[in-house]
Motif scaffolding. Structure first.
Motif, PDB file in Angstrom:
ATOM      1  N   LYS A 212      -4.415  -1.902  -7.221  1.00 31.53           N
ATOM      2  CA  LYS A 212      -5.304  -1.096  -6.377  1.00 31.53           C
ATOM      3  C   LYS A 212      -4.589   0.160  -5.894  1.00 31.53           C
ATOM      4  O   LYS A 212      -5.175   1.248  -5.858  1.00 31.53           O
ATOM      5  CB  LYS A 212      -5.784  -1.920  -5.183  1.00 31.53           C
TER       6      LYS A 212
ATOM      7  N   TYR B  47      -0.192  -7.670  -8.149  1.00 32.44           N
ATOM      8  CA  TYR B  47      -1.660  -7.701  -8.192  1.00 32.44           C
ATOM      9  C   TYR B  47      -2.233  -6.663  -7.222  1.00 32.44           C
ATOM     10  O   TYR B  47      -3.132  -5.888  -7.579  1.00 32.44           O
ATOM     11  CB  TYR B  47      -2.145  -9.099  -7.841  1.00 32.44           C
ATOM     12  N   GLU B  48      -1.707  -6.649  -6.002  1.00 28.46           N
ATOM     13  CA  GLU B  48      -2.219  -5.713  -5.003  1.00 28.46           C
ATOM     14  C   GLU B  48      -1.844  -4.276  -5.328  1.00 28.46           C
ATOM     15  O   GLU B  48      -2.569  -3.337  -4.963  1.00 28.46           O
ATOM     16  CB  GLU B  48      -1.721  -6.113  -3.610  1.00 28.46           C
TER      17      GLU B  48
ATOM     18  N   ARG C  23      -6.104  -6.857 -13.558  1.00 28.88           N
ATOM     19  CA  ARG C  23      -6.055  -7.930 -12.558  1.00 28.88           C
ATOM     20  C   ARG C  23      -6.339  -9.288 -13.202  1.00 28.88           C
ATOM     21  O   ARG C  23      -5.663 -10.283 -12.908  1.00 28.88           O
ATOM     22  CB  ARG C  23      -7.038  -7.633 -11.422  1.00 28.88           C
TER      23      ARG C  23
ATOM     24  N   PHE D  81      -8.970  -1.389 -14.728  1.00 33.49           N
ATOM     25  CA  PHE D  81      -8.086  -1.966 -13.717  1.00 33.49           C
ATOM     26  C   PHE D  81      -8.472  -3.407 -13.387  1.00 33.49           C
ATOM     27  O   PHE D  81      -7.598  -4.239 -13.111  1.00 33.49           O
ATOM     28  CB  PHE D  81      -8.073  -1.078 -12.471  1.00 33.49           C
ATOM     29  N   ASP D  82      -9.755  -3.711 -13.423  1.00 33.37           N
ATOM     30  CA  ASP D  82     -10.169  -5.102 -13.264  1.00 33.37           C
ATOM     31  C   ASP D  82      -9.613  -5.954 -14.405  1.00 33.37           C
ATOM     32  O   ASP D  82      -9.259  -7.124 -14.201  1.00 33.37           O
ATOM     33  CB  ASP D  82     -11.695  -5.201 -13.235  1.00 33.37           C
TER      34      ASP D  82
ATOM     35  N   LEU E 108      -8.558   6.601 -10.594  1.00 28.42           N
ATOM     36  CA  LEU E 108      -9.851   5.937 -10.742  1.00 28.42           C
ATOM     37  C   LEU E 108     -10.991   6.931 -10.994  1.00 28.42           C
ATOM     38  O   LEU E 108     -11.112   7.954 -10.314  1.00 28.42           O
ATOM     39  CB  LEU E 108     -10.160   5.128  -9.482  1.00 28.42           C
TER      40      LEU E 108
ATOM     41  N   MET F  59     -13.124   1.650 -13.458  1.00 31.95           N
ATOM     42  CA  MET F  59     -12.680   0.476 -12.713  1.00 31.95           C
ATOM     43  C   MET F  59     -12.522  -0.740 -13.616  1.00 31.95           C
ATOM     44  O   MET F  59     -11.647  -1.593 -13.381  1.00 31.95           O
ATOM     45  CB  MET F  59     -13.676   0.174 -11.594  1.00 31.95           C
TER      46      MET F  59
ATOM     47  N   SER G 257      -4.203   2.729  -8.775  1.00 31.39           N
ATOM     48  CA  SER G 257      -5.460   3.208  -9.357  1.00 31.39           C
ATOM     49  C   SER G 257      -6.342   3.956  -8.365  1.00 31.39           C
ATOM     50  O   SER G 257      -7.066   4.878  -8.756  1.00 31.39           O
ATOM     51  CB  SER G 257      -6.234   2.035  -9.957  1.00 31.39           C
ATOM     52  N   GLU G 258      -6.291   3.580  -7.092  1.00 31.80           N
ATOM     53  CA  GLU G 258      -7.259   4.107  -6.128  1.00 31.80           C
ATOM     54  C   GLU G 258      -6.682   5.046  -5.081  1.00 31.80           C
ATOM     55  O   GLU G 258      -7.447   5.710  -4.370  1.00 31.80           O
ATOM     56  CB  GLU G 258      -7.973   2.944  -5.434  1.00 31.80           C
ATOM     57  N   THR G 259      -5.363   5.128  -4.952  1.00 31.29           N
ATOM     58  CA  THR G 259      -4.785   6.008  -3.939  1.00 31.29           C
ATOM     59  C   THR G 259      -5.037   7.464  -4.308  1.00 31.29           C
ATOM     60  O   THR G 259      -4.664   7.920  -5.390  1.00 31.29           O
ATOM     61  CB  THR G 259      -3.278   5.768  -3.804  1.00 31.29           C
TER      62      THR G 259
ATOM     63  N   ASP H  11       0.861  -1.182   0.000  1.00 29.40           N
ATOM     64  CA  ASP H  11       0.000   0.000   0.000  1.00 29.40           C
ATOM     65  C   ASP H  11       0.896   1.231   0.000  1.00 29.40           C
ATOM     66  O   ASP H  11       2.076   1.167   0.339  1.00 29.40           O
ATOM     67  CB  ASP H  11      -0.927  -0.003   1.222  1.00 29.40           C
TER      68      ASP H  11
END
Length: 274
Positions: free
Chosen positions: A199, A195-196, A145, A141-142, A127, A138, A202-204, A69
């Motif tokens: 997120k 993979y993590e 993944r 980004f999916d 995002l 989204m 894209s989302e931070t 993170d």
């Protein structure tokens, strides 16, 4: 190998060459500090101390199941800076690494940092949402993944051959060695961490971090960036920082520091010497 061990027991690999004012390079997803080879050599030749680390779960650093993170990434940089006693440092980040620079400088680094530069970087937030209607949906980004989980090796080749360096554009001069080096770096790291990290990049939301930065910051972005579109990144970030300069590069791709180092290195050097 040169490593530090963080408070949570994670070993972080780094390269540290030369002496003089330190420059710390922060790499993008899913790569390693090796992505900065050209800049490391160039700025070493200009009399700087150059440092590049591999983010946790990437490259030669420990493949962790925790801490994937942005807060932890920035904390790892803070521990690296403290253990190497870096002062008056310049931090340069590409893509996800640009987000790492912004979070680190805002939360940890103003007392140790002289300047910052971000290249093709993810801030403020990628995002799409009601608050960020120009962002990337989204579903994109999916898709990352899904492709990573299904066949990471093929996915990484497709990214490097396509949008990352703009090699999918008509008439592009495709550099096969650059593609293979991108793939090599990516496959060194942890599939779980990568993979993590999707997120993370894209989302931070780094909006408040940009506002908190007090040092001069150079924001560099190509207007043909197919990975981090300029209209939802650099053109928003420049409005949030106190002491920023925006440089837009016509026709250049996401990986422009690798495809056009003679341009990016020149402008970085001028900014560092100001």
């Amino acid at each position: 190998m040169n490593t530090i061990t963080t408070k949570d027991g994670t070993q972080i690999f780094y390269r540290d060459w030369g002496s003089g004012q330190p420059i710390v390079f922060h790499h993008g997803w899913p790569l390693s500090g090796d992505d900065w080879d050209n800049q490391m050599l160039f700025f070493l030749g200009q009399g700087y101390r150059v440092i590049a680390h591999d983010r946790r779960g990437h490259g030669r650093s420990m493949q962790t199941t925790k801490g994937n993170d942005m807060d932890t990434y920035a904390s790892d940089v803070a521990e690296l800076a403290a253990q190497l006693d870096l002062k008056n440092a310049i931090h340069v980040g590409h893509s996800t690494g640009g987000g790492e620079v912004v979070r680190y400088v805002a939360k940890h680094g103003n007392s140790r940092v002289a300047k910052a530069a971000i290249i093709s970087a993810i801030p403020p937030v990628m995002l799409k949402s009601e608050a960020n209607p120009g962002g990337t949906p989204m579903e994109v980004f999916d898709g990352y993944r899904t492709a990573l989980a299904a066949n990471r090796a093929e996915f990484y080749l497709a990214v490097a051959r396509g949008p990352f360096y703009g090699f999918n554009r008509p008439g592009a001069a495709v550099a096969e060695g650059m593609i293979r080096n991108w793939w090599r770096q990516g496959m060194m790291g942890s599939a779980l961490a990568h993979y993590e990290c999707i997120k993370v990049f894209s989302e931070t939301d780094l909006t408040d971090d940009l506002r908190e930065i007090n040092v001069p910051i150079l924001i560099m972005h190509g207007d043909d960036d197919q990975v981090v579109p300029i209209t939802d990144s650099a053109e928003l970030s420049i409005k949030l920082v106190k002491n920023g300069t925006l440089k837009i590069y016509k026709g250049l791709p996401h990986g422009m520091f690798a495809t056009h180092p003679e341009i990016i290195n020149r402008d970085l050097l001028a900014f560092m010497r100001e």
